[in-house]
Design a protein around this motif. Structure first.
Motif: not given
Length: 519
Positions: A85-91, A393-395, A493-495
């Motif tokens: 899980d290096q991927f996903q989480g910030t811009m 909500l980064p996804f 987009d949910l964000a």
């Protein structure tokens, strides 16, 4: 600098005198970094440059680089491992996908990494790009990927490295539920971790390898189970559950290392807030005779590496205009911690669900449901930037609207509370409804009452729901939504929806109102 590094054997009962044939190894490890290249706050969300200067921040690649280099200097024999899980989480991930992670991990000198479920968030092709960019093996033993062209020649199940005059085997594991948790596509078939790990351990043992590390993105409890049932494992380096292990902290989830069936198990929380350091001694037969160590907190006492700090600042420039835009105001901190959002009604969950429902209130929608695992951070009091919302909500999920019967709603809620003991991300945060559950009952029989619009749920009635496209597509176990009627998965987009809702509300006062209760 590392006064808080706790050299303690914890629960370890095995000790032995050092002999000439003993082999010592320092295992440095991280997990669930989730693109936190910049420092984070105590809430695991973004931390301003001013707060960082004042010593209020944690983590970030620049601190991690310093800590890794210092730890290497303390050992004459080390490996650096990542539990996935290096991927996903910030811009940073939104913009660079896996390329910035690959660059940083190469500079830090990682030895190996296992695939986490989030490595599949943008499909096998993006994962393949990352694998091609890194200078170390990426492992996954419990899946058949021979039918996936992007991965069949890239991933390996295990690897053997030569380190300090001896050979070490490393086996990788990914969650069996990755098909539900992410987007691996139809060509990657996941399997049970125990038989897969055993098969690789047996191959390594047959090849004469007597020191074997299981690099497992399976979760703390699964790792304890694996230590009981898989023979031949010497150490388990974990991830996935963001577990904080520390023998000298009462707030920790368990001791570091956790000894299970004689196997030391370690994990280093998440987001680069800690660097794990486990010092292992093997005897001449490859048996572990000593395992001591602890997590090193990446606080202000760890000096940031200037070259890495400058590189991350450079990488952040394309993101600044979007990220720094103030979109709302929070009257107080809004709690989005996984410990709450995956177990009870949480402030961020209620806010997000209310925002979703408000956006589609004129479309005949009755209920909003957001998976707790899609909520990734809290928000501090004060001005709220788009970057903060995107960290929560980064996804890049979109709003989905659809229709199902009350019976399907009930089944969805049962799914949502079915793995509450494990802190699973499927826990439902809701709006437009209330429900109660009893976690002492068997999974599938836990929902005790459901009210929609002030009336009891009607099993035969058709209800309009809004969720995110990941949940509607069956993610986090919500497969009952795949056959929904009048589906539209391509909303905003949910964000963006949440940011606009917060902006329209004025200063947002966090709240829970009893919409979810436990009996």
């Amino acid at each position: 600098m590392f006064a808080r590094f706790l050299m303690t054997a914890g629960a370890l009962a095995i000790t032995a005198g050092t002999a000439a044939a003993d082999y010592s190894l320092t295992i440095l490890h991280t997990n669930d970094f989730h693109a936190r290249f910049e420092p984070i706050s105590k809430y695991d969300s973004g931390c301003s440059a001013e707060d960082n200067t004042e010593g209020k921040c944690f983590g970030g690649s620049a601190r991690l680089m310093t800590a890794i280099n210092d730890a290497k200097a303390r050992s004459n024999n080390w490996v650096l491992l990542d539990g996935g899980d290096q991927f996903q989480g910030t811009m940073f991930f939104t913009y660079y996908k896996g390329m910035l992670a690959a660059e940083m991990m190469n500079q830090m000198g990682y030895t190996a990494m296992t695939v986490g479920n989030h490595e599949f968030n943008h499909g096998p092709e993006v994962l393949r790009g990352f694998i091609d960019a890194v200078e170390f093996p990426v492992l996954m033993s419990n899946a058949d990927y021979t039918g996936e062209p992007a991965l069949k020649d890239a991933l390996i199940k295990s690897t053997v490295i030569e380190q300090g005059g001896d050979k070490i085997g490393i086996v990788g594991l990914t969650p069996k539920s990755t098909e539900e948790l992410s987007s691996p596509g139809p060509n990657v078939i996941f399997s049970d971790p125990a038989p897969a790990a055993q098969a690789e351990v047996d191959k390594l043992t047959a090849a004469g390898i007597d020191k074997i590390i299981l690099l497992s993105h399976s979760g703390y409890q699964t790792d304890r189970y694996l230590a009981d049932v898989v023979t031949g494992i010497d150490v388990i380096v974990g991830g996935h559950t963001n577990t904080y292990l520390n023998s000298n902290d009462e707030k920790a989830d368990g001791p570091y290392p956790t000894m299970q069936n004689g196997v030391p198990i370690v994990q280093a929380y998440a987001y680069g807030k800690y660097l794990g350091e486990l010092n292992i001694t093997f005897d001449d037969a490859g048996n572990v005779t000593e395992a001591v160590g602890g997590p090193i907190v990446m606080d202000a006492s760890v000096t940031e590496n200037e070259a890495v700090k400058a590189r991350i600042a450079e990488a952040a420039k394309p993101l600044e205009e979007i990220r720094n835009k103030v979109v709302a105001e929070a009257a107080a901190s809004i709690e989005g911690n996984r410990d709450f959002c995956r177990a009870v009604e949480c402030q961020m969950g209620s806010l997000i669900a209310d925002a979703m429902l408000a956006r589609v209130k004129d479309q005949g929608i009755d209920i909003a449901l957001q998976n707790g695992g899609g909520i990734r951070a809290s928000i501090d009091a004060g001005p709220v930037t788009m970057g903060e919302v995107l960290t929560v909500l980064p996804f890049q999920n979109t709003l989905s609207t659809f229709e199902v019967t009350g019976a399907v709603v009930k089944a969805a809620l049962e799914n949502g509370v079915s793995q509450i003991e494990e802190g699973a991300g499927r826990f439902p945060q809701v709006a437009g409804m209330t429900f109660s559950f009893d976690a002492s009952k068997p999974a599938g029989e836990r929902i005790t009452s459901v009210m929609v619009g002030g009336m009891a749920l009607d099993m035969d009635k058709t209800y309009g729901l809004v969720s995110n496209n990941y949940v509607r597509g069956g993610g986090d176990g919500y497969k009952m939504f795949r056959d929904a009627q009048n589906v539209y998965d391509y909303g905003p987009d949910l964000a963006d929806v949440v940011a606009e809702y917060m902006a329209s509300a004025g200063p947002v006062t966090p709240y829970t109102d009893g919409r979810i209760t436990q009996e």
